[in-house]
Write a protein that holds these residues in place. Sequence first.
Motif, PDB file in Angstrom:
ATOM      1  N   ALA A  60       0.835  -1.198   0.000  1.00  0.00           N
ATOM      2  CA  ALA A  60       0.000   0.000   0.000  1.00  0.00           C
ATOM      3  C   ALA A  60       0.871   1.249   0.000  1.00  0.00           C
ATOM      4  CB  ALA A  60      -0.926  -0.003   1.215  1.00  0.00           C
ATOM      5  N   LEU A  61       1.912   1.239   0.823  1.00  0.00           N
ATOM      6  CA  LEU A  61       2.820   2.387   0.911  1.00  0.00           C
ATOM      7  C   LEU A  61       3.538   2.627  -0.418  1.00  0.00           C
ATOM      8  CD1 LEU A  61       5.094   3.167   3.943  1.00  0.00           C
ATOM      9  CD2 LEU A  61       5.971   3.412   1.634  1.00  0.00           C
ATOM     10  N   VAL A  62       4.078   1.560  -1.002  1.00  0.00           N
ATOM     11  CA  VAL A  62       4.772   1.692  -2.288  1.00  0.00           C
ATOM     12  C   VAL A  62       3.787   2.079  -3.388  1.00  0.00           C
ATOM     13  CG1 VAL A  62       6.082   0.434  -4.055  1.00  0.00           C
ATOM     14  CG2 VAL A  62       6.601   0.087  -1.631  1.00  0.00           C
ATOM     15  N   GLY A  63       2.559   1.570  -3.293  1.00  0.00           N
ATOM     16  CA  GLY A  63       1.538   1.906  -4.287  1.00  0.00           C
ATOM     17  C   GLY A  63       1.194   3.387  -4.293  1.00  0.00           C
ATOM     18  N   MET A  64       1.211   4.027  -3.129  1.00  0.00           N
ATOM     19  CA  MET A  64       0.941   5.463  -3.042  1.00  0.00           C
ATOM     20  C   MET A  64       1.880   6.250  -3.952  1.00  0.00           C
ATOM     21  SD  MET A  64       0.624   5.607   1.108  1.00  0.00           S
ATOM     22  CE  MET A  64       0.980   7.360   1.214  1.00  0.00           C
ATOM     23  N   ALA A  65       3.169   5.978  -3.804  1.00  0.00           N
ATOM     24  CA  ALA A  65       4.171   6.713  -4.583  1.00  0.00           C
ATOM     25  C   ALA A  65       4.140   6.307  -6.051  1.00  0.00           C
ATOM     26  CB  ALA A  65       5.563   6.468  -3.995  1.00  0.00           C
ATOM     27  N   SER A  66       3.981   5.027  -6.326  1.00  0.00           N
ATOM     28  CA  SER A  66       4.032   4.534  -7.707  1.00  0.00           C
ATOM     29  C   SER A  66       2.905   5.097  -8.548  1.00  0.00           C
ATOM     30  CB  SER A  66       3.969   3.001  -7.717  1.00  0.00           C
ATOM     31  OG  SER A  66       5.017   2.450  -6.967  1.00  0.00           O
ATOM     32  N   PHE A  67       1.709   5.122  -7.978  1.00  0.00           N
ATOM     33  CA  PHE A  67       0.553   5.607  -8.731  1.00  0.00           C
ATOM     34  C   PHE A  67       0.720   7.080  -9.079  1.00  0.00           C
ATOM     35  CE2 PHE A  67      -3.774   7.239  -9.204  1.00  0.00           C
ATOM     36  CZ  PHE A  67      -4.304   6.331 -10.100  1.00  0.00           C
ATOM     37  N   ALA A  74      10.240  12.814  -7.038  1.00  0.00           N
ATOM     38  CA  ALA A  74       9.514  13.510  -5.974  1.00  0.00           C
ATOM     39  C   ALA A  74       8.538  12.576  -5.263  1.00  0.00           C
ATOM     40  CB  ALA A  74       8.772  14.714  -6.548  1.00  0.00           C
ATOM     41  N   SER A  75       7.889  11.684  -6.001  1.00  0.00           N
ATOM     42  CA  SER A  75       6.901  10.780  -5.411  1.00  0.00           C
ATOM     43  C   SER A  75       7.512   9.910  -4.326  1.00  0.00           C
ATOM     44  CB  SER A  75       6.282   9.889  -6.496  1.00  0.00           C
ATOM     45  OG  SER A  75       5.531  10.649  -7.411  1.00  0.00           O
ATOM     46  N   LEU A 112      10.564   1.242  -3.619  1.00  0.00           N
ATOM     47  CA  LEU A 112       9.966   2.494  -4.081  1.00  0.00           C
ATOM     48  C   LEU A 112      10.618   2.965  -5.378  1.00  0.00           C
ATOM     49  CD1 LEU A 112       9.524   4.458  -0.735  1.00  0.00           C
ATOM     50  CD2 LEU A 112       7.723   4.036  -2.411  1.00  0.00           C
ATOM     51  N   MET A 113      11.921   2.914  -5.428  1.00  0.00           N
ATOM     52  CA  MET A 113      12.644   3.352  -6.621  1.00  0.00           C
ATOM     53  C   MET A 113      12.253   2.517  -7.835  1.00  0.00           C
ATOM     54  SD  MET A 113      16.393   3.936  -4.880  1.00  0.00           S
ATOM     55  CE  MET A 113      17.250   4.278  -6.418  1.00  0.00           C
TER      56      MET A 113
END
Length: 447
Positions: free
Chosen positions: A363-370, A380-381, A398-399
């Motif tokens: 969920a956390l990684v999905g926030m930035a990826s989306f 920046a995401s 995340l990267m």
Amino acid sequence: MNRTSEYQVYLRKWITLSVIIGIIVGFASLCFFHMLKYLEYFLLKSCLGYSGWSVERKYLLFLIPPLGGLLSGFIVYKFAPETEGHGTDAVISSFHKMKGIIRRRVPIVKAIASTLIIGSGGSAGREGPIAQIGAAIGSLSSSLLKLKEEDRRIMLVCGTAAGIGSIFKAPLGGAVFSVEVLYRRDFETDALIPSFVSSIVAYSIFSSFPGLGFGPVLKVPRYEFHHPQLLFFYAVLGILLGGMSIIYVRLFYLLKSGFKWLRIPNWIKPGLGGLLLGTLAFFTPSVLGTGYEVLQTAINGEMMTRDLLLLGLAKMLATGFTIGSGGSGGVFAPSLFIGGMLGGAFGKLLSTQFEYIEPGAFALVGMASFFSGAAKVPVASLIIVSEMTGDYQLLAPLMLSCALAYITSSERWSIYESQVSTRAQSPAHIKEYEFFVLERLKRNRGG
């Protein structure tokens, strides 16, 4: 004057200007944050009885969001039509097409209009409003100081960085966002150092206020990256969310075109958007507002797969109804919500087959990826989400996921339609690129 002396003059100038912008925007962020906080408490908590998951007085869903939209729409179209919709896109347009000039009335109109929309339950975030408010402060300050056009644009970017860095408690992310969001494949490097300074100053002022503190916006369990094979699943997540971000962008602009097509006064359209939102919230209340409470639950891994998918898709519609109709608010918070829900759902599905999978981490990684795919800001995401959660243990996933979401979504589709591909395509830099081309032609002819 030698290069060292010129550089020292440059540093003194921009450190001074950046500190000034950071101070002003830091206090502006405090004012906007508390305006929004009190109106949300009154309308959503006290009147609606909204808890994040349910609404006690559902009949008011057909009154409060539409009324907020109507009031906001009237103020926007009466005093400053450029403040409609998500303000970040207006900032980008001002940078590229309007020499960084923003009218004096914009900060006040944007703050009031956005407070009415978000405070009445509109599916929008604080990023767009504070970006436009901060940018306007930077632009107005440069006009008062009679700075040249190039400096005004940098001041605009500094104001944006200060606004984002302060209200999301993400000083590094705010600075990087402000120089990355202007382009789809480039950075505004001239403004990077000044943006760092203004963002740090504004963040420090904002977080020093009693009751706010320097802690992260979201509290997350300590997730760690300790299985290299997980990179495969995070890569798949990035590709999937890159594809979903295209659907989101297309749906958003489809709804926006639909509202534009309607032959009714523009100021009424946000009220209609509020009515559609209220109808949707009657069945799925969690789409109201910024959704941070629900997002926190997803990050904790405490939601069911069906609920995660349903809310992720419903939030896309809710955001289109709110901002696509001309409502004043940002798309950052809704994008984080959507990405968190969809990423959490993917993690939940994987956890049924692999016991070492932590759905909350997805969920956390999905926030930035989306958001990386939707807004074309991969760097920046990942930084903003890391700062908002205070968790850097998932930096490698995340990267990877942000990069793949950015690549998969392609350059064509962005939630910020005023972005240009690179500095070479920006009217702000066309003269310098013309100069380089002419110089090369002269050298070739001379050779």
